[in-house]
Design a protein around this motif. Structure first.
Motif, PDB file in Angstrom:
ATOM      1  N   THR A 248       0.742  -9.244 -15.952  1.00  0.00           N
ATOM      2  CA  THR A 248      -0.251  -8.679 -15.659  1.00  0.00           C
ATOM      3  C   THR A 248       0.133  -7.534 -14.637  1.00  0.00           C
ATOM      4  N   PRO A 249      -0.530  -6.182 -14.815  1.00  0.00           N
ATOM      5  CA  PRO A 249      -0.114  -4.724 -14.046  1.00  0.00           C
ATOM      6  C   PRO A 249      -0.639  -5.202 -12.599  1.00  0.00           C
ATOM      7  N   VAL A 250       0.484  -4.760 -11.934  1.00  0.00           N
ATOM      8  CA  VAL A 250       0.365  -5.211 -10.232  1.00  0.00           C
ATOM      9  C   VAL A 250      -0.212  -3.678  -9.581  1.00  0.00           C
ATOM     10  N   HIS A 251      -0.852  -3.889  -8.785  1.00  0.00           N
ATOM     11  CA  HIS A 251      -1.677  -2.841  -8.164  1.00  0.00           C
ATOM     12  C   HIS A 251      -1.405  -2.892  -6.414  1.00  0.00           C
ATOM     13  N   ILE A 252      -0.256  -2.136  -6.322  1.00  0.00           N
ATOM     14  CA  ILE A 252      -0.042  -2.195  -4.723  1.00  0.00           C
ATOM     15  C   ILE A 252       0.006  -0.763  -4.051  1.00  0.00           C
ATOM     16  N   PRO A 253      -1.095  -0.226  -3.776  1.00  0.00           N
ATOM     17  CA  PRO A 253      -1.131   1.160  -3.091  1.00  0.00           C
ATOM     18  C   PRO A 253      -0.679   1.359  -1.783  1.00  0.00           C
ATOM     19  N   ALA A 254       0.095   2.470  -1.651  1.00  0.00           N
ATOM     20  CA  ALA A 254       0.617   2.636  -0.212  1.00  0.00           C
ATOM     21  C   ALA A 254       0.273   4.337   0.107  1.00  0.00           C
ATOM     22  N   GLN A 255       0.195   4.366   1.442  1.00  0.00           N
ATOM     23  CA  GLN A 255      -0.417   5.605   1.993  1.00  0.00           C
ATOM     24  C   GLN A 255       0.819   6.269   2.332  1.00  0.00           C
ATOM     25  N   VAL A 256       1.081   7.377   1.487  1.00  0.00           N
ATOM     26  CA  VAL A 256       2.472   8.371   2.139  1.00  0.00           C
ATOM     27  C   VAL A 256       2.001   9.737   2.446  1.00  0.00           C
ATOM     28  N   PRO A 257       3.049  10.485   2.947  1.00  0.00           N
ATOM     29  CA  PRO A 257       2.578  11.752   3.771  1.00  0.00           C
ATOM     30  C   PRO A 257       2.072  12.534   2.903  1.00  0.00           C
ATOM     31  N   TRP A 258       2.549  12.747   1.510  1.00  0.00           N
ATOM     32  CA  TRP A 258       1.717  13.802   0.569  1.00  0.00           C
ATOM     33  C   TRP A 258       0.574  13.245   0.099  1.00  0.00           C
ATOM     34  N   GLN A 259       0.074  11.891   0.200  1.00  0.00           N
ATOM     35  CA  GLN A 259      -1.195  11.720  -0.144  1.00  0.00           C
ATOM     36  C   GLN A 259      -2.249  12.060   0.842  1.00  0.00           C
ATOM     37  N   ARG A 260      -1.806  11.791   2.344  1.00  0.00           N
ATOM     38  CA  ARG A 260      -2.627  12.347   3.311  1.00  0.00           C
ATOM     39  C   ARG A 260      -2.827  14.058   3.235  1.00  0.00           C
ATOM     40  N   ARG A 261      -1.813  14.722   2.929  1.00  0.00           N
ATOM     41  CA  ARG A 261      -1.901  16.087   2.693  1.00  0.00           C
ATOM     42  C   ARG A 261      -2.869  16.294   1.421  1.00  0.00           C
ATOM     43  N   GLN A 262      -2.945  15.530   0.401  1.00  0.00           N
ATOM     44  CA  GLN A 262      -3.789  15.561  -0.551  1.00  0.00           C
ATOM     45  C   GLN A 262      -5.397  15.499  -0.112  1.00  0.00           C
ATOM     46  N   GLN A 263      -5.664  14.561   0.691  1.00  0.00           N
ATOM     47  CA  GLN A 263      -6.852  14.115   1.184  1.00  0.00           C
ATOM     48  C   GLN A 263      -7.454  15.505   1.949  1.00  0.00           C
ATOM     49  N   GLU A 264      -6.517  15.944   2.956  1.00  0.00           N
ATOM     50  CA  GLU A 264      -6.867  17.031   3.786  1.00  0.00           C
ATOM     51  C   GLU A 264      -6.999  18.315   2.688  1.00  0.00           C
ATOM     52  N   ILE A 265      -6.566  18.492   1.874  1.00  0.00           N
ATOM     53  CA  ILE A 265      -6.784  19.721   0.663  1.00  0.00           C
ATOM     54  C   ILE A 265      -8.070  19.506   0.014  1.00  0.00           C
ATOM     55  N   VAL A 266      -8.370  18.337  -0.275  1.00  0.00           N
ATOM     56  CA  VAL A 266      -9.732  18.247  -1.202  1.00  0.00           C
ATOM     57  C   VAL A 266     -10.802  18.446  -0.216  1.00  0.00           C
ATOM     58  N   ALA A 267     -10.613  17.676   0.980  1.00  0.00           N
ATOM     59  CA  ALA A 267     -11.754  17.810   1.985  1.00  0.00           C
ATOM     60  C   ALA A 267     -11.867  19.360   2.527  1.00  0.00           C
ATOM     61  N   ARG A 268     -10.755  20.001   2.749  1.00  0.00           N
ATOM     62  CA  ARG A 268     -11.233  21.488   2.935  1.00  0.00           C
ATOM     63  C   ARG A 268     -11.679  22.035   1.927  1.00  0.00           C
ATOM     64  N   VAL A 321       3.429   0.662 -10.574  1.00  0.00           N
ATOM     65  CA  VAL A 321       2.747  -0.354  -9.611  1.00  0.00           C
ATOM     66  C   VAL A 321       1.737   0.265  -8.440  1.00  0.00           C
ATOM     67  N   ARG A 322       2.132   1.638  -8.021  1.00  0.00           N
ATOM     68  CA  ARG A 322       1.153   2.169  -7.067  1.00  0.00           C
ATOM     69  C   ARG A 322      -0.306   2.302  -7.696  1.00  0.00           C
ATOM     70  N   MET A 323      -0.402   2.728  -9.158  1.00  0.00           N
ATOM     71  CA  MET A 323      -1.586   3.136  -9.748  1.00  0.00           C
ATOM     72  C   MET A 323      -2.307   1.866 -10.368  1.00  0.00           C
ATOM     73  N   GLY A 324      -1.364   0.761 -10.644  1.00  0.00           N
ATOM     74  CA  GLY A 324      -1.945  -0.587 -11.234  1.00  0.00           C
ATOM     75  C   GLY A 324      -2.130  -0.567 -12.564  1.00  0.00           C
ATOM     76  N   LEU A 325      -0.907   0.366 -13.080  1.00  0.00           N
ATOM     77  CA  LEU A 325      -0.813   0.583 -14.690  1.00  0.00           C
ATOM     78  C   LEU A 325       0.292  -0.067 -15.204  1.00  0.00           C
ATOM     79  N   ARG A 326       0.278  -0.188 -16.534  1.00  0.00           N
ATOM     80  CA  ARG A 326       1.377  -0.854 -17.337  1.00  0.00           C
ATOM     81  C   ARG A 326       2.462   0.249 -17.392  1.00  0.00           C
ATOM     82  N   LEU A 327       3.600  -0.212 -17.328  1.00  0.00           N
ATOM     83  CA  LEU A 327       4.811   0.814 -17.205  1.00  0.00           C
ATOM     84  C   LEU A 327       4.699   1.412 -18.653  1.00  0.00           C
ATOM     85  N   ASP A 328       4.576   1.006 -19.671  1.00  0.00           N
ATOM     86  CA  ASP A 328       4.675   1.683 -21.012  1.00  0.00           C
ATOM     87  C   ASP A 328       3.565   2.759 -21.119  1.00  0.00           C
TER      88      ASP A 328
END
Length: 353
Positions: A248-268, A321-328
């Protein structure tokens, strides 16, 4: 005897036995002792008291402790009084689990540790070992790790046979935390503590079955590849060439620096700022801002995020794993959009003479 022969007062006995004076008084009255009469010690109260305590089959260690003397001093006093000291007889052998004591000693424990394990004094442990013909300087034991981990029942059996926990770990091929957990489940003395790496073995195996890569599993859990391989071996998980089809696909998200930058760009961008303004404020290239905006405005958001994560250096397994998708699925997207090589810029012609 301590009250009548040695002249111990009620307060002294209360301090010695960690009880109140009233409880000591009640115990003496129950034995028919006249506590109102001031005790008069014998001419040699300590020697008399030691002799009477020793006649009650107490050990020399215990007699010395009750009277405030070391083992050597208590033994000398008893010998000076002409007391015939007891030898290690069959009745005393039955009080100590000698076979377990011998195995504990041969497993590498010190004599003091063996005594604590069996709740006897180090002197008693030493005497029993000598009587059993055990050398006080045993040769170090050599334990070989099995090719495959042994079941949990082997952990309990080896512990009950007297093996040290460290040696049980080596003989069964299990981790220290696994050994401690099994001992606790069996009701045996064991100090249970969480994994020092904070790793959940079930989650680790689930990630590996989805990614079929120990390196991807290590990257997701932020541990070394060697630690992953060790825990997979302990869990009995076979090495995989391809992801397990029933995983079963495993979903384990993690906050990384470029994701925080993404959120700031979208908010602006939501506040109406242009790409050039966002790039200047965050000190990033305008191309990076435009790439993030394409991800959040793409009609297939999942595909866009897969491609963006790949540009950020994440491997296909980590993306899955970060997105909770199948590898294929991740590999299909990457193959569809990155299979054609980029057109290279033609080299400039050399100037003509």
């Amino acid at each position: 005897m301590l009250h009548q022969s040695a002249g111990y007062s009620l307060d002294c006995l209360a301090s010695l036995y960690d009880e109140t004076a009233a409880e000591i008084r009640a115990a003496l009255l129950a034995e028919g002792v006249d506590v109102d009469t001031h005790p008069r010690p014998s001419p040699d109260p300590i020697a008399v008291t030691m002799e009477r305590l020793y006649d009650l089959k107490l050990s020399i260690d215990r007699v010395g402790w009750l009277c405030g003397y070391t083992y050597g001093k208590a033994r000398k006093i008893l010998l000076d009084e002409g007391v015939q000291l007891r030898k290690c007889g069959p009745s005393l052998e039955r009080e100590v689990d000698v076979p377990r004591l011998v195995k504990l000693r041969k497993s590498g424990l010190s004599i003091e540790a063996c005594g604590r394990e069996l709740r006897i004094s180090s002197g008693t442990a030493r005497n029993r070992l000598l009587a059993a013909g055990v050398s006080l300087r045993p040769e170090p034991a050599i334990f070989v790790r099995p090719p495959t981990p042994l079941p949990a029942s082997a952990v309990v059996d080896l512990h009950r046979q007297g093996f040290k926990k460290e040696h049980v770990r080596k003989l069964t091929g299990r981790s220290s935390s696994f050994v401690q957990r099994q001992l606790a489940l069996a009701g045996l003395p064991g100090r249970v503590r969480p994994d020092s790496l904070g790793v959940d073995t079930e989650t680790l195996v689930a990630i590996y079955r989805c990614a079929a890569s120990s390196q991807v599993t290590a990257d997701v859990l932020h541990i070394s590849k060697g630690a992953v391989l060790t825990r997979l071996w302990e869990a009995g998980q076979d090495m995989l060439d391809v992801p397990s089809p029933d995983a079963t696909p495993v979903h384990i998200p993690a906050q990384v620096p470029w994701q925080r930058r993404q959120q700031e760009i979208v908010a602006r961008a939501a506040r109406g700022q242009r790409a050039s303004e966002i790039a200047a404020a965050l000190r990033v290239p305008v191309a990076d801002v435009n790439a993030v905006m394409r991800v959040y405005q793409h009609r297939d958001r999942t595909t866009a995020e897969i491609l963006y994560r790949r540009t950020q250096g994440e491997s296909p397994g980590v993306i899955a794993v970060r997105m909770g998708l199948r590898l294929d699925r991740v590999r299909d997207v990457l193959a569809r959009y990155t299979s054609h090589p980029r057109r290279s810029t033609p080299l400039a012609k050399p100037p003509t003479q």
